[in-house]
Motif scaffolding. Structure first.
Motif, PDB file in Angstrom:
ATOM      1  N   PRO A   1       0.816  -1.224   0.000  1.00 39.03           N
ATOM      2  CA  PRO A   1       0.000   0.000   0.000  1.00 39.03           C
ATOM      3  C   PRO A   1       0.842   1.263   0.000  1.00 39.03           C
ATOM      4  N   GLU A   2       0.256   2.319  -0.503  1.00 37.39           N
ATOM      5  CA  GLU A   2       0.849   3.642  -0.333  1.00 37.39           C
ATOM      6  C   GLU A   2       0.651   4.068   1.127  1.00 37.39           C
ATOM      7  N   THR A   3       1.333   5.129   1.517  1.00 37.43           N
ATOM      8  CA  THR A   3       1.253   5.618   2.887  1.00 37.43           C
ATOM      9  C   THR A   3       0.836   7.077   2.911  1.00 37.43           C
ATOM     10  N   VAL A   4      -0.061   7.396   3.834  1.00 42.92           N
ATOM     11  CA  VAL A   4      -0.439   8.783   4.113  1.00 42.92           C
ATOM     12  C   VAL A   4       0.211   9.175   5.438  1.00 42.92           C
ATOM     13  N   ARG A   5       1.010  10.184   5.420  1.00 45.62           N
ATOM     14  CA  ARG A   5       1.672  10.664   6.631  1.00 45.62           C
ATOM     15  C   ARG A   5       0.758  11.652   7.359  1.00 45.62           C
ATOM     16  N   VAL A   6       0.513  11.395   8.649  1.00 50.02           N
ATOM     17  CA  VAL A   6      -0.242  12.327   9.487  1.00 50.02           C
ATOM     18  C   VAL A   6       0.697  12.843  10.569  1.00 50.02           C
ATOM     19  N   GLU A   7       1.053  14.092  10.465  1.00 47.71           N
ATOM     20  CA  GLU A   7       1.948  14.755  11.404  1.00 47.71           C
ATOM     21  C   GLU A   7       1.092  15.540  12.401  1.00 47.71           C
ATOM     22  N   ILE A   8       1.156  15.133  13.677  1.00 51.75           N
ATOM     23  CA  ILE A   8       0.349  15.809  14.691  1.00 51.75           C
ATOM     24  C   ILE A   8       1.273  16.644  15.561  1.00 51.75           C
ATOM     25  N   THR A   9       1.173  17.931  15.417  1.00 53.15           N
ATOM     26  CA  THR A   9       2.059  18.860  16.109  1.00 53.15           C
ATOM     27  C   THR A   9       1.428  19.327  17.426  1.00 53.15           C
ATOM     28  N   GLY A  10       2.206  20.091  18.196  1.00 58.82           N
ATOM     29  CA  GLY A  10       1.688  20.640  19.436  1.00 58.82           C
ATOM     30  C   GLY A  10       1.522  19.584  20.508  1.00 58.82           C
ATOM     31  N   ARG A  11       0.612  19.829  21.425  1.00 58.80           N
ATOM     32  CA  ARG A  11       0.360  18.924  22.529  1.00 58.80           C
ATOM     33  C   ARG A  11      -1.116  18.971  22.905  1.00 58.80           C
ATOM     34  N   CYS A  12      -1.663  17.832  23.273  1.00 67.19           N
ATOM     35  CA  CYS A  12      -3.080  17.783  23.618  1.00 67.19           C
ATOM     36  C   CYS A  12      -3.360  18.627  24.860  1.00 67.19           C
ATOM     37  N   PRO A  13      -4.344  19.519  24.803  1.00 64.98           N
ATOM     38  CA  PRO A  13      -4.717  20.262  26.006  1.00 64.98           C
ATOM     39  C   PRO A  13      -5.469  19.363  26.990  1.00 64.98           C
ATOM     40  N   PRO A  14      -5.639  19.789  28.223  1.00 67.27           N
ATOM     41  CA  PRO A  14      -6.383  18.982  29.185  1.00 67.27           C
ATOM     42  C   PRO A  14      -7.774  18.611  28.661  1.00 67.27           C
ATOM     43  N   GLY A  15      -8.155  17.363  28.877  1.00 64.88           N
ATOM     44  CA  GLY A  15      -9.461  16.899  28.431  1.00 64.88           C
ATOM     45  C   GLY A  15      -9.482  16.351  27.026  1.00 64.88           C
TER      46      GLY A  15
END
Length: 429
Positions: free
Chosen positions: A159-173
């Protein structure tokens, strides 16, 4: 050896398991799974199919895991016979591992140290991609699993690949569940179709391994073939504590080819919920504030971790489940159940009004705690299609363990940030 040209994580795994120096998206390769898993609801049928074709031995029985996890404890005559048959056939075929009521397959095989980074795992369960949380490529199969049992290998189109880059940081909750729901809003079925979602970025690095498993496991519901997260020192330490040593960081090679790159800023996210009839139908919790519920459930292969149970107990501290709500909590494995019992988490949940059940797929499979017509449940489970948990006229919402707990307190879908300690809420958006 890895390919000499830049490769995604999925390409590295399929190159290794097919004995190739490199693989290209679209190629057909014969890959040998490092592990094959099947639950009791499928295993007897697979063995029967093989025997009908004159095949009585597995090619690599030592790599096969059979788990009785869907109907535990058994509550039907059909289930009792199926479980009995599964135990008998597991002995006859000499499988490497039979887990009988020990927990849900995906978290269980990681907990027992049976999966390591760069493994290829073939399985009979849809949410096997959760193993991507430890850098493995988990791919679900149907009747094709009989080919793997018979031959020890399977053909796969790379399969091909989709890159998901998640930046920052999760806030509370905001949790890993909210991250994957945010991903569903950015990666539709056309983009995800027969592709692997590869997660990376600062927000992913901040997640625990069980949270990464949640992130990867639910990608199947957006149409992806599988999902995988980068392997770092945190993952290596997690696996070492479970007897898997010698793990080194693994990520895609610089310059590798992606079908697309999607960037999500975790710091901008708020809690969200999947609404019927599909997990990809996502709305902000704030949009559903007046939605009454009668049932709340924490469990399934996408949840039921010790951290989530503890967080739920903390949110309930000094509070009780709403009198109109039945809250059910199911730890994902027996070890998690024992840890939650030893640390007093289960006692705290029970004192607040939650019911506790032994490790099982339970309501997510539809065989336990079914819903009547018109009833609504908010759940940490994997799917919410009509009839999944009883009546087709029941309503299923999906959210994080924190959102489920807040909703159980309020008697309606609620924002968990409203129940966090004041000093924590101050940093929430």
């Amino acid at each position: 050896m890895f390919p000499s040209t830049p490769a995604t994580m999925a390409e590295k795994i399929l190159a290794r398991t097919s004995g190739r120096e490199r693989v290209e998206p679209g190629e057909i390769v014969w890959a040998t799974p490092d592990l094959v898993t099947t639950p009791e609801v499928s295993f007897p049928a697979y063995v029967a199919r093989l025997r009908q074709n004159g095949i009585h031995r597995f090619a690599k029985p030592e790599r096969v895991v059979v788990a009785i996890d869907h109907e535990v404890p058994v509550h039907s005559k059909e289930g009792a016979e199926r479980n009995r048959r599964t135990r008998l056939l597991a002995r006859e075929t000499g499988v490497g591992h039979l887990f009988d009521g020990e927990g849900i397959t995906h978290p269980l095989v990681v907990e027992r140290g049976l999966v390591r980074p760069l493994d290829f795992v073939a399985a009979a369960d849809t949410h096997t991609p959760s193993l991507g949380g430890v850098g493995a490529l988990g791919v679900p199969f149907s009747i094709e699993l009989t080919m793997i049992l018979a031959l020890g290998r399977i053909w796969v189109k790379v399969p091909e690949t989709v890159r998901v880059e998640i930046t920052g940081r999760c806030p509370p909750g905001v949790t890993a569940r909210d991250l994957v729901l945010a991903t569903m809003a950015e990666v539709d079925a056309d983009l995800a179709n027969y592709r692997v979602i590869e997660f990376g970025g600062a927000a992913v690095e901040a997640l625990t391994v069980p949270e990464r498993m949640t992130l990867c496991g639910l990608c199947i519901d957006m149409g992806a073939k599988s999902a995988v997260a980068e392997v770092d020192e945190r993952c290596a330490a997690f696996l070492a504590a479970r007897g898997v040593f010698g793990v080194e960081p693994v990520r895609a090679d610089p310059g590798c080819r992606y079908a697309a790159v999607v960037t999500i800023d975790a710091s901008s996210l708020t809690p969200r919920v999947s609404v019927p009839p599909n997990p990809t139908h996502v709305r902000a919790v704030s949009e559903l504030a007046d939605t009454a519920i009668q049932h709340a459930y924490i469990g399934s292969c996408a949840s039921g971790t010790l951290a989530e149970l503890t967080a739920a107990a903390d949110l309930l501290n000094g509070r009780t489940v709403h009198p109109d709500v039945q809250m059910l909590v199911i730890p994902a494995t027996k070890r998690i159940y024992q840890q939650a019992m030893e640390t007093g988490v289960l006692a705290r949940l029970s004192a607040a009004g939650a019911m506790i059940a032994p490790p099982t797929c339970g309501p997510c499979f539809g065989g336990l705690a079914q819903l009547a017509a018109g009833e609504a449940r908010i759940s940490t489970s994997t799917r919410n299609d009509p009839g999944r948990m009883g009546s087709r006229d029941a309503i299923i919402y999906l959210g994080s363990a924190l959102t489920v707990t807040a909703s159980a307190i309020a008697g309606r879908i609620a924002d968990p940030r409203d129940y966090l300690p004041a000093h924590t809420r101050e940093t929430a958006p």
